[in-house]
Write a protein that holds these residues in place. Structure first.
Motif, short mmCIF file in Angstrom:
data_model
loop_
_atom_site.label_atom_id
_atom_site.label_comp_id
_atom_site.label_asym_id
_atom_site.label_seq_id
_atom_site.Cartn_x
_atom_site.Cartn_y
_atom_site.Cartn_z
N LEU A 131 0.95 -1.13 -0.20
CA LEU A 131 0.11 0.01 0.00
C LEU A 131 0.97 1.17 0.00
O LEU A 131 0.26 2.16 -0.80
N ARG A 158 -6.34 -2.91 0.86
CA ARG A 158 -6.76 -2.02 1.79
C ARG A 158 -7.81 -2.79 2.76
O ARG A 158 -7.58 -2.67 4.11
N ASP A 159 -8.51 -3.56 2.32
CA ASP A 159 -9.43 -4.17 2.97
C ASP A 159 -8.67 -5.48 3.81
O ASP A 159 -9.02 -5.55 5.03
N TYR A 184 -5.79 -5.26 4.81
CA TYR A 184 -4.91 -4.67 5.71
C TYR A 184 -5.69 -4.30 7.14
O TYR A 184 -5.26 -4.83 8.38
N GLU A 185 -7.03 -3.86 6.95
CA GLU A 185 -7.74 -3.75 7.94
C GLU A 185 -8.20 -4.95 8.81
O GLU A 185 -8.21 -5.16 9.92
#
Length: 207
Positions: free
Chosen positions: A113, A134-135, A137-138
């Motif tokens: 990222l 991104r998803d 990572y969360e």
């Protein structure tokens, strides 16, 4: 080629399909490194062809050379970290292996990222892939959170070395925050003199 630079053979010219799996992210970082190295070499050659002495050309291309060295180090770290994590996870308990892999994947996804622009330039990553990362990572943060304290404590860093208000062993988080706040010169008196000197007259329309 030595192992740490073996990825340079063909990595900059062959863009395979992107994979958001750890091994795919590692390959992407290697493609970025190869692309950065190629760009640095081309810049260096361009300056030499323009008539610059080699030393001056090296200085002129120093920004790209630094970017190439950083990309190379990152590619090596990503590959070694993931490879060694897989090896250690296989020799550990299932529960520990899962956490080790989550940490390693978090590291890889973080850098993917952070270097999304480079990946867009030198690999086949897409906007959809970046959104997935991104998803992911969360999701990884949520998975790791229950083990965060245990992971930090596993390093057995003493409070005297850690010197952290929030991370002290005794758990006195709020008391320590208040103690640290009271040490600030701004909190030495109930109302700081700057209020009486500047803010109060302004609020009363006297400035």
């Amino acid at each position: 080629m030595t192992p740490t630079v073996a990825y340079l053979v063909g990595a900059g010219d062959q863009r395979g399909p992107w994979s958001s799996q750890p091994s795919g992210i590692t390959r992407g970082m290697q493609q970025v490194a190869a692309g950065r190295v190629r760009s640095a070499v081309e810049a260096l050659q361009k300056h030499v062809k323009s008539g610059m002495a080699y030393e001056d050309a090296w200085n002129a291309a120093s920004v790209q050379l630094v970017a190439a060295s950083e990309a190379h180090c990152r590619a090596v770290l990503c590959e070694v970290y993931w490879t060694e994590t897989e090896r250690l996870a296989a020799a550990s308990s299932r529960e520990l292996g899962v956490v080790l892999k989550q940490l390693a994947e978090l590291y890889l996804v973080y850098w993917a990222l952070e270097k999304g622009g480079d990946l867009l330039l030198y690999s086949n990553i897409s906007k959809t892939d970046i959104a997935y990362l991104r998803d992911r990572y969360e999701e990884l943060l949520s998975l790791i959170r229950p083990n965060a304290v245990g992971l930090v404590d596993a390093f057995d860093i003493r409070d005297e070395i850690l010197h952290s208000t929030l991370g002290a062993y005794d758990g006195r988080v709020y008391e320590r925050l208040m103690e640290e706040a009271l040490k600030s010169p701004l909190n030495a008196e109930p109302v700081n003199q700057s209020f009486h000197k500047y803010l109060k007259p302004f609020m009363q329309g006297k400035l």
